[in-house]
Structure formats: structure tokens, C-alpha cells
Design an enzyme around this catalytic site. Structure first.
Site, PDB file in Angstrom:
ATOM      1  N   TRP A   1       1.010  -1.153   0.037  1.00  0.00           N
ATOM      2  CA  TRP A   1       0.093   0.001   0.020  1.00  0.00           C
ATOM      3  C   TRP A   1       0.832   1.149  -0.058  1.00  0.00           C
ATOM      4  O   TRP A   1       1.933   1.476   0.856  1.00  0.00           O
ATOM      5  CB  TRP A   1      -0.974   0.026   1.182  1.00  0.00           C
TER       6      TRP A   1
ATOM      7  N   ASN B   1       0.040   5.770   0.186  1.00  0.00           N
ATOM      8  CA  ASN B   1      -0.729   6.822  -0.213  1.00  0.00           C
ATOM      9  C   ASN B   1       0.063   8.314  -0.145  1.00  0.00           C
ATOM     10  O   ASN B   1       0.812   8.331  -0.752  1.00  0.00           O
ATOM     11  CB  ASN B   1      -1.881   6.892   0.881  1.00  0.00           C
ATOM     12  N   ASP B   2       0.039   9.311   0.795  1.00  0.00           N
ATOM     13  CA  ASP B   2       0.513  10.257   0.693  1.00  0.00           C
ATOM     14  C   ASP B   2       1.750  10.471   0.561  1.00  0.00           C
ATOM     15  O   ASP B   2       2.564   9.760   1.096  1.00  0.00           O
ATOM     16  CB  ASP B   2       0.150  11.361   2.004  1.00  0.00           C
TER      17      ASP B   2
ATOM     18  N   GLN C   1       3.739   7.626   2.496  1.00  0.00           N
ATOM     19  CA  GLN C   1       2.855   6.763   3.408  1.00  0.00           C
ATOM     20  C   GLN C   1       2.772   5.243   2.904  1.00  0.00           C
ATOM     21  O   GLN C   1       2.416   4.965   1.709  1.00  0.00           O
ATOM     22  CB  GLN C   1       1.493   7.305   3.588  1.00  0.00           C
TER      23      GLN C   1
ATOM     24  N   TRP D   1      -4.828  -0.316   3.528  1.00  0.00           N
ATOM     25  CA  TRP D   1      -4.372   0.780   4.578  1.00  0.00           C
ATOM     26  C   TRP D   1      -4.238   0.035   5.847  1.00  0.00           C
ATOM     27  O   TRP D   1      -4.810  -0.704   6.157  1.00  0.00           O
ATOM     28  CB  TRP D   1      -5.489   1.613   4.375  1.00  0.00           C
TER      29      TRP D   1
ATOM     30  N   TRP E   1       2.142   8.686  10.552  1.00  0.00           N
ATOM     31  CA  TRP E   1       1.464   9.537   9.529  1.00  0.00           C
ATOM     32  C   TRP E   1       2.285  10.565   8.866  1.00  0.00           C
ATOM     33  O   TRP E   1       3.413  10.756   9.063  1.00  0.00           O
ATOM     34  CB  TRP E   1       0.391   9.809  10.061  1.00  0.00           C
TER      35      TRP E   1
ATOM     36  N   ARG F   1      -3.055  16.953  12.543  1.00  0.00           N
ATOM     37  CA  ARG F   1      -1.930  16.144  11.903  1.00  0.00           C
ATOM     38  C   ARG F   1      -1.384  16.773  10.568  1.00  0.00           C
ATOM     39  O   ARG F   1      -1.840  18.049  10.338  1.00  0.00           O
ATOM     40  CB  ARG F   1      -2.590  15.147  11.336  1.00  0.00           C
ATOM     41  N   ASP F   2      -0.523  16.368  10.203  1.00  0.00           N
ATOM     42  CA  ASP F   2       0.259  16.622   9.047  1.00  0.00           C
ATOM     43  C   ASP F   2       0.990  18.083   8.932  1.00  0.00           C
ATOM     44  O   ASP F   2       0.926  18.866   8.063  1.00  0.00           O
ATOM     45  CB  ASP F   2      -0.589  16.587   7.759  1.00  0.00           C
TER      46      ASP F   2
ATOM     47  N   GLU G   1      -6.757  18.604   6.124  1.00  0.00           N
ATOM     48  CA  GLU G   1      -5.544  17.831   6.356  1.00  0.00           C
ATOM     49  C   GLU G   1      -4.489  17.950   5.093  1.00  0.00           C
ATOM     50  O   GLU G   1      -4.917  18.865   4.394  1.00  0.00           O
ATOM     51  CB  GLU G   1      -5.861  16.348   6.488  1.00  0.00           C
TER      52      GLU G   1
END
Length: 590
Positions: free
Chosen positions: A60, A62-63, A79, A87, A122, A185-186, A240
Site C-alpha cells: 500500500w 498513499n500520501d 505513506q 491501508w 503518518w 496532523r500533517d 488535512e
């Protein structure tokens, strides 16, 4: 050419079938040892896997996180689930490149090892502090809270940045008081102010109100929340993956995040959980008050804000490429078939091809364009000019592998007199408008555009449409761009939406509209008006599962003729992207 491709596809299918019969490879390898390797490679053939987009070899993604250029290498963290294609168990994957096209995968950079990130590492960013890269990231701690952490590189002499240390004094920012611990977050890339303090911004939800919280520090380790947020909204829900950066009003050049003087503006990008889309605002950053002030034309209504991409992307992240003096944007492109498909493939997710971004000359919108490095992959070229498309005509573009292509076309309209009437309600939801019409519905001017990843086999027809229609409002002409996936796949369990946007170009000026489309098996990226509007799609045609090749067409289903001033299409070579055990970069640093 077509016969060769078809024969090659048939041969592949035969060998794949043979490779699945256990006895046959064993017998063949007694006489031809290389057959075993060939059968193994062919088993791995995946028609959905891309040729030149960034994705891990398995599992997987992602970001995008912390992209940067450091000591001769580009780095992209992301990610990543090291344990499977769904996920969960999030860590920071890590890859390096010399050209942003070919990538080598390294070991996981940050994993779930401490109480402050034991339930997930994250998203976050990298900032250069005194010339050294420092990571700020969100951890999900042992209380299931979103907390902000810091990490430093371990080995000062390793340009590959393979090892990172997480100090025991983490976390460095906690969700106290009015901050929802599930929505905090982030952290963004940090920037240095004229007062000698560092700043970073973090997405948060405060009592249902979206805020980008601003934190300040003298040493990049001890942080204090600012009295006021960098920006906030009452009507959009959680923001986010914020991104905040300066842009020049007089140049395409990128700027270091700390620049806040001269002829510039700032861009605030947010990822809206409510819609799973990325939006941005252009405005001014007041460093004394530490607030971002959007230009007056923006309302507190996200439906009226411009999007980074009007298709299927999320969680975009940019960085300043100091080597080439440009700002580059990455975005996560999720799957839109089923989790069962992800498990079967063994992977999920990819990044858009990296885009150079800058502010348009009007100071109102971002321009995005595939980085020039993509030209390294261009192979065979097809070109034609001054070609008329009569009403109801589609014309095939042949002679190249069209499932792996870069296509640029400029359309010219002889007249705008047949434009349909425009309704102002269209502006709030152009995707809904594109869903209600089809590329076969005859209009005054349009639909005209491209059919990509097509199959014309009777009973197995598939196509993805990218097209335009022209409307006339009371004072101007409006150009609608649509992507229609309804007929893109006959596979079960595939999400096939329509995407739409009104393009920020004045078509009445020269009656021309340009379209550039990158086609890479299961992902299609389109750029309109020189990059003023972008639209990305995931496409899963069924015909490729049997080895059938895909077609590519220009078409016109409007009532008026459309002229193609020029069309260029290149077949694209396969890039070297995160191949397992391929150390073509790191071997030079050992």
C-alpha cells in the site's frame, strides 16, 4: 506494427498459461534454463501496473511525504504499509532518484517503534535547518492521539539518508485544550521568519471548525502555538495535509519556503476530508500577525475554490527543487476498484507524475505541467496538423503503443456562434453536469476531445472520454472539461465517475484550446490550457486482461466542425521505478 503487437500479446498469453502448468516449466528448463526466469517474469505481468508513474513494487502507498533534493539526489518519502496492499500499519517508505523519473526503493525510513508513533507514522514534511534535513511528522501514539514528532538523520555522511533517529523527548506538539486529538496532523515544511523564529502549520479540527494552526520555535525543537491560526473556515470540515509556500508574480521559478519579500504571493493548499479533494487559495502572508489573507475574490465556500486536480487525487505535497530552481508537486492517486483487486495485485496506490507548478500571469491560479524530465522517456512520435474533424467523426491515432503515451493536441474552433446557453448553477458542481451529459450527446460546440484506452471489439466496447463543450453566458464564453468513465471498464466493482471543471482560459481570444494527456495503463492525467486545469483518472479496462491492445482517437460529436491545428503523440519508454533488489543508485554510495 499492429500485427507485431498483437502477435506479441498472443505469445505472452500462451507462455503465461504454460507457466501456470507446473510440469511444463520444469521440463522446459531441463533443455532451456532461461525459460524458468522468463516464466517467472511473465507471471508478474500486471496490465494495471504503470510504466512511468511512481509506485512501490508491492503493498500500500498513499500520501507523498517530505520530498526534497539533497546532495545530488531527489528523495521521496511516502505513506506505506510494509505488511500488505491495504491501508494500515503506516510507515514512511523511501525512494531516491537522480532525475525524478527513475527511482530506487530503499528500506523503510520511519517505522512504528515508540509510544509516540506506535499506532502509525503518518504524514509530514522535511525542512532544512542549518543545511540539514529534519523531519516533522504525525504519529498516532499509544493513546490513539494525533501528536507531532521530530526525527533527525543518523549518519551525517550518508547522502541516501537511510537511517533516522527519533529523540525520546517526542512528541513536540500535543493536541491540548480545544484541539480534537483525532484531527490534528500533517505538519508543513517549516519556514524561517525575519524575527528569527521558525514556523510550521498543522491541520486541525476545533469544535467542527477547520483551522490551520501555526506553531513557532527558535530552535525547531520547542514549539509554541500561535494565538491566531494561519487560516480557518467555518464551512468545510477537517483540513488535512496542508501545504503553504510562496510563489513569484513575475517568474516561473520556484521559491524557498522562507521567502516573504519582493513581488510574491502565497498559496495555501488543503486536503478536504469532506470531498476527498485538494483545494487552494492565493493571497498574502502577513508575517507580523502570522496570518494568511486570501485574495478578496474568495468566499468561505470551498465549492468556489480552485482545485489542484479535478479528478482522482488527494494529499498533494510540493517542495522547492533547489537544483533546478522550481517547485514540484506530487499527489496521491488512489485505486478505484475493489480491495479484493488490490489484494490480488499485491499493491495499491501511486503518485501523479511530478508536476512543476507556478502562478499564472494573472496572479489568480496555479499552472501545473509535467516536469521536463519526462521527455527522457519519449520514443516513437506521431504528428499531424491542420486536420478537420467533421461532426460525428472519430479519427484513430495509430502507430504507437497508446496505453503508454504522451499526447498533445491543440483544437481550433471556426466559430463560437453555436455555443449552448450557460446556467450559473453549473459552476457549483461541474462534475454533476458532466455526469448528466455524455460524450455522445450532440451539442452546439462539442463534445470534442480524446477517447483513450479503447476497445472496439463488438460486445466488448470500452473507452474513456476526455472532452470539451462550449457554453455562452451573458458576458463570456465558458469551456467545460469533462472526463467520463462510465464506459471505461466492463470489470465488476469499479468506481466509474464523471469529473468536470470549467477551464480558466478565454476561448474567445483565439478560439483555441489545448489538451495534453499522459496515458499510463491504469492512470490518465490531463492538462488543459497549458496546465490551468488538471484532471486525473484511474481506468481499469477489461480488454487488456486478454492481451488486447488499446486504441486512441480524437473525436467530434458536436454539430460544428472542429479543427486540429496540431497533434503530437509519443510512445513512452518504461522507467525504472522501485524494482525489488535493484540498487542502481545506492551502489554508487557504498
Amino acid at each position: 506494427m499492429a500485427r507485431v503487437i498483437i502477435l506479441h500479446a498472443i505469445l505472452i498469453q500462451i507462455i503465461i498459461l504454460l507457466s501456470k502448468i507446473e510440469a511444463i516449466p520444469s521440463l522446459l528448463t531441463l533443455a532451456y534454463p532461461q525459460i524458468e526466469e522468463l516464466c517467472s517474469e511473465l507471471k508478474a505481468i500486471d496490465p494495471d501496473r504503470t510504466a512511468f508513474h511512481f509506485q512501490p513494487s508491492k503493498n500500500w502507498l498513499n500520501d507523498p511525504n517530505g520530498p526534497m533534493y539533497y546532495k545530488g539526489l531527489f528523495h521521496l518519502f511516502y505513506q506505506y504499509n510494509p505488511d500488505g496492499p491495504l491501508w494500515g500499519n503506516l510507515a514512511w517508505g523511501h525512494s531516491v532518484s537522480t532525475d525524478l523519473v527513475n527511482w530506487e526503493a530503499l528500506d523503510v525510513a520511519l517505522d512504528r517503534t515508540d509510544p509516540f508513533d506506535i499506532n502509525g507514522v503518518w504524514s509530514g514534511s522535511v525542512t532544512f535547518v542549518a543545511g540539514e534535513p529534519v523531519i516533522l511528522y504525525t504519529g498516532i501514539d499509544d493513546q490513539q492521539r494525533n501528536v507531532q514528532n521530530i526525527a533527525f538523520r543518523k549518519n551525517g555522511s550518508d547522502p541516501l539518508l537511510r537511517e533516522w533517529s527519533k529523540p525520546g523527548y517526542n512528541p513536540i506538539m500535543l493536541p491540548g485544550g480545544d484541539i480534537d486529538p483525532d484531527n490534528f496532523r500533517d505538519p508543513t515544511t517549516g519556514w524561517f521568519g525575519q524575527d528569527g523564529h521558525w514556523r510550521t502549520a498543522v491541520g486541525a479540527n476545533l469544535e467542527g471548525r477547520a483551522e490551520i494552526l501555526l506553531y513557532k520555535s527558535q530552535n525547531f525543537q520547542n514549539w509554541t502555538r500561535n494565538e491566531f491560526p494561519l487560516h480557518k473556515s467555518q464551512n468545510s470540515g477537517m483540513w488535512e495535509c496542508p501545504d503553504f509556500f510562496p510563489v513569484s508574480l513575475s517568474s516561473k521559478d520556484g521559491l524557498d519556503p522562507s521567502v516573504n519579500t519582493g513581488n510574491i504571493k502565497h498559496v495555501l493548499k488543503v486536503s478536504l476530508m469532506k470531498t476527498l479533494q485538494d483545494y487552494y487559495l492565493v493571497g498574502k502572508y502577513d508575517e507580523k500577525k502570522d496570518v494568511f489573507v486570501p485574495d478578496e475574490r474568495y468566499k468561505d465556500d470551498y465549492r468556489t475554490w480552485p482545485m489542484i486536480d479535478y479528478g482522482h487525487v488527494y494529499a498533494s505535497k510540493s517542495f522547492f527543487d533547489s537544483k533546478n530552481n522550481r517547485r514540484i508537486l506530487w499527489s496521491w492517486v488512489n485505486e478505484s476498484d475493489s480491495e479484493a483487486d488490490d489484494v490480488k495485485r499485491g499493491w495499491s496506490g501511486m503518485q501523479t507524475f511530478p508536476r512543476a507548478i507556478w502562478l499564472d500571469t494573472d496572479g489568480k491560479q496555479l499552472i501545473q505541467w509535467p516536469i521536463e524530465d519526462i521527455k527522457l522517456l519519449r520514443k516513437h512520435q506521431i504528428q499531424f496538423r491542420d486536420f478537420g474533424l467533421q461532426s460525428g467523426v472519430k479519427h484513430e491515432i495509430s502507430g504507437i503503443l497508446t496505453s503508454q503515451a504522451d499526447v498533445e493536441v491543440e483544437f481550433e474552433l471556426p466559430s463560437l456562434e453555436g455555443a449552448e446557453s450557460f446556467n450559473n448553477s453549473f459552476l457549483l458542481d461541474p462534475s454533476k453536469l458532466c455526469d448528466e451529459i455524455t460524450p455522445s450527446d450532440e451539442g452546439g460546440i462539442g463534445p470534442f476531445g480524446l477517447f483513450v484506452l479503447t476497445s472496439d471489439v463488438e460486445g466488448q466496447e470500452e473507452y474513456t472520454a476526455i472532452y470539451f463543450r462550449i457554453y455562452k453566458s451573458s458576458d463570456r464564453y465558458m469551456t467545460l472539461m469533462c472526463s467520463d468513465l462510465k464506459s471505461s471498464s466492463r470489470r465488476e466493482g469499479v468506481y466509474k465517475p464523471a469529473h468536470g471543471a470549467f477551464v480558466g482560459v478565454d476561448i474567445s481570444k483565439d478560439k483555441r484550446i489545448s489538451l495534453r494527456t499522459l496515458i499510463d495503463h491504469s492512470v490518465v492525467e490531463s492538462f488543459v490550457g497549458g496546465g490551468r486545469t488538471c484532471m486525473t483518472m484511474r481506468v481499469y479496462p477489461k480488454h487488456v486482461l486478454t492481451g488486447q491492445t488499446s486504441g486512441l482517437y480524437v473525436f467530434n460529436h458536436g454539430s460544428q466542425e472542429v479543427k486540429i491545428r496540431e497533434l503530437n503523440a509519443w510512445e513512452m519508454a518504461k522507467a525504472r521505478v522501485n524494482i525489488e533488489n535493484d540498487d542502481f543508485i545506492s551502489r554508487n554510495y557504498i
